[in-house]
Design a protein around this motif. Structure first.
Motif, short mmCIF file in Angstrom:
data_model
loop_
_atom_site.label_atom_id
_atom_site.label_comp_id
_atom_site.label_asym_id
_atom_site.label_seq_id
_atom_site.Cartn_x
_atom_site.Cartn_y
_atom_site.Cartn_z
N VAL A 168 0.84 -1.20 0.00
CA VAL A 168 0.00 0.00 0.00
C VAL A 168 0.88 1.25 0.00
CG1 VAL A 168 -1.81 1.27 1.20
CG2 VAL A 168 -1.85 -1.23 1.19
N GLY A 169 1.74 1.35 1.00
CA GLY A 169 2.69 2.46 1.02
C GLY A 169 2.17 3.70 1.74
N LEU A 218 8.90 -2.57 1.65
CA LEU A 218 7.99 -1.54 1.17
C LEU A 218 8.02 -1.53 -0.35
CD1 LEU A 218 6.15 0.93 1.63
CD2 LEU A 218 8.21 2.34 1.71
N VAL A 219 6.92 -1.94 -0.97
CA VAL A 219 6.81 -1.90 -2.43
C VAL A 219 5.70 -0.98 -2.88
CG1 VAL A 219 5.32 -3.93 -2.61
CG2 VAL A 219 6.81 -3.34 -4.52
N GLY A 220 4.71 -0.70 -2.00
CA GLY A 220 3.73 0.33 -2.29
C GLY A 220 4.41 1.69 -2.30
N VAL A 221 4.00 2.58 -3.19
CA VAL A 221 4.71 3.85 -3.37
C VAL A 221 4.03 4.96 -2.57
CG1 VAL A 221 5.54 5.53 -5.05
CG2 VAL A 221 5.38 3.11 -5.69
N PRO A 222 4.73 5.53 -1.58
CA PRO A 222 4.14 6.64 -0.82
C PRO A 222 4.11 7.91 -1.66
CG PRO A 222 6.03 5.63 0.32
CD PRO A 222 6.06 5.16 -1.09
N THR A 223 3.27 8.86 -1.23
CA THR A 223 3.30 10.19 -1.84
C THR A 223 4.34 11.04 -1.12
OG1 THR A 223 1.53 10.93 -0.38
CG2 THR A 223 0.89 10.05 -2.53
N PRO A 272 2.08 5.57 5.90
CA PRO A 272 2.69 5.43 7.22
C PRO A 272 1.97 4.40 8.09
CG PRO A 272 2.58 7.74 6.61
CD PRO A 272 1.81 6.98 5.56
N GLN A 273 0.64 4.34 7.99
CA GLN A 273 -0.12 3.41 8.82
C GLN A 273 0.19 1.96 8.45
OE1 GLN A 273 -1.50 6.04 7.11
NE2 GLN A 273 -1.69 7.39 8.91
N THR A 274 0.18 1.65 7.15
CA THR A 274 0.43 0.27 6.75
C THR A 274 1.89 -0.13 6.99
OG1 THR A 274 0.73 1.00 4.44
CG2 THR A 274 -1.45 0.17 5.08
N TRP A 275 2.82 0.83 6.84
CA TRP A 275 4.22 0.50 7.09
C TRP A 275 4.44 0.19 8.57
CZ3 TRP A 275 8.53 1.69 9.86
CH2 TRP A 275 9.74 1.18 9.38
N LYS A 276 3.81 0.95 9.46
CA LYS A 276 3.94 0.66 10.89
C LYS A 276 3.34 -0.70 11.23
CE LYS A 276 3.90 5.47 12.51
NZ LYS A 276 3.14 6.49 13.28
N GLN A 277 2.22 -1.02 10.61
CA GLN A 277 1.64 -2.34 10.81
C GLN A 277 2.62 -3.42 10.37
OE1 GLN A 277 -2.01 -2.13 8.60
NE2 GLN A 277 -3.06 -0.89 10.15
N ALA A 278 3.23 -3.22 9.20
CA ALA A 278 4.21 -4.19 8.70
C ALA A 278 5.39 -4.32 9.66
CB ALA A 278 4.69 -3.78 7.31
N PHE A 279 5.87 -3.20 10.17
CA PHE A 279 7.03 -3.19 11.07
C PHE A 279 6.76 -4.02 12.32
CE2 PHE A 279 9.46 -1.47 14.62
CZ PHE A 279 10.75 -1.37 14.09
N TYR A 280 5.60 -3.85 12.93
CA TYR A 280 5.30 -4.53 14.17
C TYR A 280 4.70 -5.91 13.97
CZ TYR A 280 6.39 -0.22 16.64
OH TYR A 280 7.05 0.88 17.14
N ALA A 281 4.22 -6.23 12.76
CA ALA A 281 3.62 -7.53 12.50
C ALA A 281 4.65 -8.58 12.09
CB ALA A 281 2.55 -7.42 11.40
N ARG A 282 5.92 -8.20 12.03
CA ARG A 282 6.96 -9.17 11.68
C ARG A 282 7.56 -9.79 12.94
NH1 ARG A 282 12.57 -6.17 11.33
NH2 ARG A 282 12.05 -4.41 12.68
#
Length: 366
Positions: free
Chosen positions: A259-260, A280-285, A262-272
């Motif tokens: 998705v890319g 991170l493959v989703g492109v942030p703005t 901040p919310q989804t990246w934090k979820q990814a960080f703590y869900a590992r």
């Protein structure tokens, strides 16, 4: 004599695209003209139309394409007319610092055609990702043409040119998913489902698909997801706990954010898991920022935090291999093709993509 064809052009930020006459010149040294047979409608094209890449309007859209070499320019020795190719936007230079270090998938000076394609009045067009393929013929650098097995349908093979390669590569190349791993993928659009397919191909034992749309989660199962989580209405902690419950209570070995935000990246960080990998493959703005992340958490959790550019792919290596896996029935590339459309239907395809109704609409040329 230039080729005169109809192409999809974005003239101004946020405005509907138009079908216009485009002049495609004969290839110069190191260049090739490709007869495009199919081109996927990628979210990156919509980003161009919305001014999210840069403001070099007008843009000639389209880049997920496959077709046949029509003509080659002076000095081109590895292509000839009639070759079936998938177009890529990483034509490695071989001389930059990344290439010299033996990491050409990070090439910082990729090649594009130097001769411009123009509108009928001479206005130069900016081709999307240096390609521009929503038209029957396009001009590219010869290094942007990757030869693959012509037994593959163009509308399937062409999807490797961007989103599908980005997702598969995020799993296999960047995330280094291997046999027995647990994987979570956040966001189940085209890139996310490709990441799921890549994890399945690599032998992951658990693949958790996360999205807010039940329809997309059902699609994800067709690419190899073993479990699904509908994240709608879930808090950050609930999301993380849901992934942990499905991955031996520890979290996933690899979590891919397709998705890319901040919310989804934090979820990814703590869900590992501890010492796990975030990709991170989703492109942030450009305006997105991470806030309130304790530095101690980066240190204490260890592992790897990676960004995946184009799936860290090397087209000459990866495209032929993935097409062969498709032809062997081991990679369901055809499942990404939701609909086949005409070149005049791109604007409507953008709307369906934005609404989450399709994985890929594909423009097919007769």
């Amino acid at each position: 004599m230039p080729y005169e064809v109809q192409g999809v052009v974005a003239r101004a930020k946020g405005q509907p695209v138009s079908l216009e006459t485009v002049l495609v010149p004969d290839p110069g040294p190191g260049e090739a003209v490709v007869s495009v047979k199919a081109c996927g409608v990628c979210h990156t094209d919509l980003h161009y139309r919305e001014g999210g890449i840069n403001d070099d309007f007008p843009f000639l859209l389209g880049h997920e394409a496959a077709g046949y070499v029509e003509q080659v320019g002076e000095g081109v020795t590895d292509l000839r007319p009639g070759d079936f190719v998938v177009l890529n936007w990483r034509a490695v230079c071989g001389t930059c610092r990344a290439c010299k270090r033996g990491k050409p998938w990070y090439c910082f000076q990729t090649h594009n055609a130097s001769r411009p394609m123009t509108l009928a009045d001479g206005t130069e067009l900016s081709p999307a990702l240096g390609i521009g393929a929503f038209l029957e013929k396009t001009l590219v650098h010869s290094g942007q043409c990757t030869k693959v097995n012509p037994a593959a349908e163009p509308e399937v093979a062409g999807l490797l040119g961007c989103g599908v390669m980005a997702g598969i590569g995020a799993s296999i190349n960047t995330g280094a998913v291997t046999r027995g791993d647990t994987v979570a993928v956040i966001g189940c659009g085209g890139v996310g489902d490709a990441a799921i397919a890549g994890a399945h191909l690599a032998g992951a034992r658990t693949i958790v698909a996360v999205d807010t749309d039940d329809r997309k989660l059902e699609w994800a199962k067709g690419f190899g997801a073993t479990d699904t989580i509908n994240a709608r209405g879930k808090s950050h902690d609930e999301m993380v706990e849901a992934v942990q419950e499905l991955t031996d209570s520890f979290g996933a070995d690899v979590v891919i954010d397709a998705v890319g935000t901040p919310q989804t990246w934090k979820q990814a960080f703590y869900a590992r898991d501890l010492a796990g990998t975030v990709v991170l493959v989703g492109v942030p703005t450009p305006d997105m920022k991470l806030n309130d992340m304790p530095l101690i958490d980066f240190f204490a959790r260890g592992g790897s935090l990676k960004s995946s550019w184009y799936g860290d792919c090397l087209p000459s290596r990866d495209f032929p291999m993935l097409v062969d896996l498709y032809l062997q029935g081991r990679l369901p590339l055809d499942k990404f093709v939701t609909e086949r459309i005409g070149v005049a239907d791109v604007e409507q395809a953008f709307e369906r993509m934005h609404n989450g109704e399709v994985l890929r609409s594909v423009v097919v040329f007769d």
